[in-house]
Each structure stands twice: as structure tokens, then as C-alpha cells.
Design a protein around this motif. Structure first.
Motif, short mmCIF file in Angstrom:
data_model
loop_
_atom_site.label_atom_id
_atom_site.label_comp_id
_atom_site.label_asym_id
_atom_site.label_seq_id
_atom_site.Cartn_x
_atom_site.Cartn_y
_atom_site.Cartn_z
N ALA A 128 0.80 -1.22 0.00
CA ALA A 128 0.00 0.00 0.00
C ALA A 128 0.84 1.27 0.00
CB ALA A 128 -0.94 0.01 1.20
N LYS A 129 2.10 1.18 0.32
CA LYS A 129 2.95 2.38 0.36
C LYS A 129 3.69 2.61 -0.97
CE LYS A 129 2.13 3.08 4.74
NZ LYS A 129 0.80 3.53 4.98
N LEU A 171 3.96 2.80 -5.35
CA LEU A 171 3.30 3.62 -6.37
C LEU A 171 1.91 3.10 -6.71
CD1 LEU A 171 3.60 5.96 -8.40
CD2 LEU A 171 4.50 4.28 -10.01
N GLY A 189 0.21 0.60 -5.16
CA GLY A 189 -0.56 0.39 -3.93
C GLY A 189 -1.21 1.65 -3.41
N ARG A 190 -0.48 2.76 -3.45
CA ARG A 190 -1.05 4.04 -3.00
C ARG A 190 -2.24 4.44 -3.85
NH1 ARG A 190 4.36 5.99 -2.82
NH2 ARG A 190 3.89 7.19 -4.68
N ALA A 191 -2.12 4.25 -5.16
CA ALA A 191 -3.23 4.58 -6.07
C ALA A 191 -4.44 3.68 -5.80
CB ALA A 191 -2.78 4.44 -7.52
N VAL A 227 -5.22 2.24 -2.86
CA VAL A 227 -5.81 2.69 -1.59
C VAL A 227 -6.61 3.98 -1.79
CG1 VAL A 227 -5.28 3.57 0.72
CG2 VAL A 227 -4.14 1.51 -0.13
N GLU A 228 -6.06 4.90 -2.54
CA GLU A 228 -6.75 6.17 -2.80
C GLU A 228 -8.08 5.93 -3.50
OE1 GLU A 228 -6.09 9.95 -5.71
OE2 GLU A 228 -4.35 9.33 -4.52
N SER A 278 -10.56 4.23 -1.16
CA SER A 278 -11.00 5.14 -0.10
C SER A 278 -12.21 5.97 -0.52
CB SER A 278 -9.87 6.08 0.30
OG SER A 278 -8.81 5.34 0.86
N GLN A 336 -4.49 -2.09 5.18
CA GLN A 336 -3.19 -1.90 4.55
C GLN A 336 -2.18 -2.70 5.35
OE1 GLN A 336 -2.21 2.24 3.64
NE2 GLN A 336 -4.34 2.76 4.09
N ARG A 391 4.60 -2.93 6.11
CA ARG A 391 5.67 -3.28 5.16
C ARG A 391 6.06 -4.73 5.38
NH1 ARG A 391 8.07 0.08 2.26
NH2 ARG A 391 10.05 -0.23 1.25
N CYS A 435 0.18 -5.62 -4.61
CA CYS A 435 0.98 -4.56 -5.25
C CYS A 435 2.38 -4.56 -4.65
CB CYS A 435 0.31 -3.21 -5.05
SG CYS A 435 -1.42 -3.15 -5.52
#
Length: 152
Positions: A9-10, A12, A14-16, A18-19, A22, A31, A34, A68
Motif C-alpha cells: 500500500a505504500k 506507487l 498500492g497508494r493509487a 488505496v486512494e 477510499s 493496509q 511493510r 501490489c
């Protein structure tokens, strides 16, 4: 309610993920911390704990897992690619072992791969799931093997 488990989730992608998740208030997002890639035992323990937490959530009617994460890269050696394969295989095996039959009908798995590594020079502008894979290096072959594992 839908419960979504996001490995990596942290990063590139994974962040997208989660966003995007959300934005849906009907989704609970887990999430993972690490992943400890320092040893196979630690990696498998992190993955196993996350899978158990995810599938054990009460009051859920849908489950989604987003992979991811990874330790391999185009510059990494065979060992890193094998470690990543083993970790992802552990996740799928854990799901298979603890998932109830009724959960299986309402579960989706998203696997983020490396399109360039897997499909190589396709001669097409856009590669899709029906495009033949043509990995040109170990990293691409590893990602293609992970995609096959997901399909199986």
C-alpha cells in the motif's frame, strides 16, 4: 460491506489502489505493514497474519485482495524473483486453506504486474490480457509466472 486487503500500500501502485478504494465508503481497507523481506520465515509470517486478519473480519459480504508488493525488479537477481514468487504463492495458499466456501464466491484478487516486463515488445500500442506474453529477461519471466499462478 467489502473488506479490501492491500499488500504494498505504500508503493506507487498500492497508494493509487488505496486512494481509489477510499472513495467508496462501503469498503474497509486493511493496509498491510511493510513486508519483512529479510527472511522467508518473516515474509511468510507477515503475509499469513494479514490474510487471517482480512478473512476474519466480521460482517463482510465481499473480500478483495490487492497484491501490489514485491521484492523483485528488472535489476534484481533470480533469488529475489524466486522469493517474490514464494511470497505470493504463500498468500494464495493461505487464502485457499482458510477461506470458507461462501467467501470464495465473493472474493476477487488483483495482481499488479509489470506490463513491460511481461509483454515485452508487442508491436501494439496497448497490451491486454489477450496479448501474448514475450518476456525478454528473468524479471519478466518471473512476473509472467506470477500472473499464471494467479490464473490457476
Amino acid at each position: 460491506m467489502k473488506v479490501c486487503l492491500v499488500f504494498g500500500a505504500k508503493g506507487l501502485i498500492g497508494r493509487a489502489v488505496v486512494e481509489n478504494l477510499s472513495k467508496n465508503s462501503l469498503s474497509q481497507i486493511i493496509q498491510t505493514p511493510r513486508i519483512d523481506w529479510s527472511s522467508e520465515v518473516n515474509t511468510k509470517l507477515d503475509i499469513t497474519q494479514a490474510i487471517h486478519e482480512w478473512l476474519g473480519q466480521p460482517g463482510c459480504d465481499e473480500w478483495e485482495m490487492y497484491w501490489c508488493a514485491g521484492v523483485g525488479s528488472p535489476q534484481s537477481g533470480v533469488a529475489a524473483n524466486e522469493q517474490e514468487y514464494s511470497a505470493y504463492q504463500t498468500a494464495l495458499q493461505q487464502i485457499e486453506q482458510i477461506m470458507r466456501h461462501d467467501q470464495a464466491q465473493m472474493t476477487a484478487i488483483f495482481f499488479a504486474s509489470s506490463a513491460g516486463g511481461v509483454y515485452g515488445p508487442t508491436g501494439q500500442r496497448i497490451a491486454t490480457e489477450t496479448t501474448s506474453t514475450r518476456p525478454i529477461e528473468a524479471y519478466g519471466r518471473s512476473k509472467a509466472a506470477l500472473e499464471q499462478l494467479t490464473t490457476e
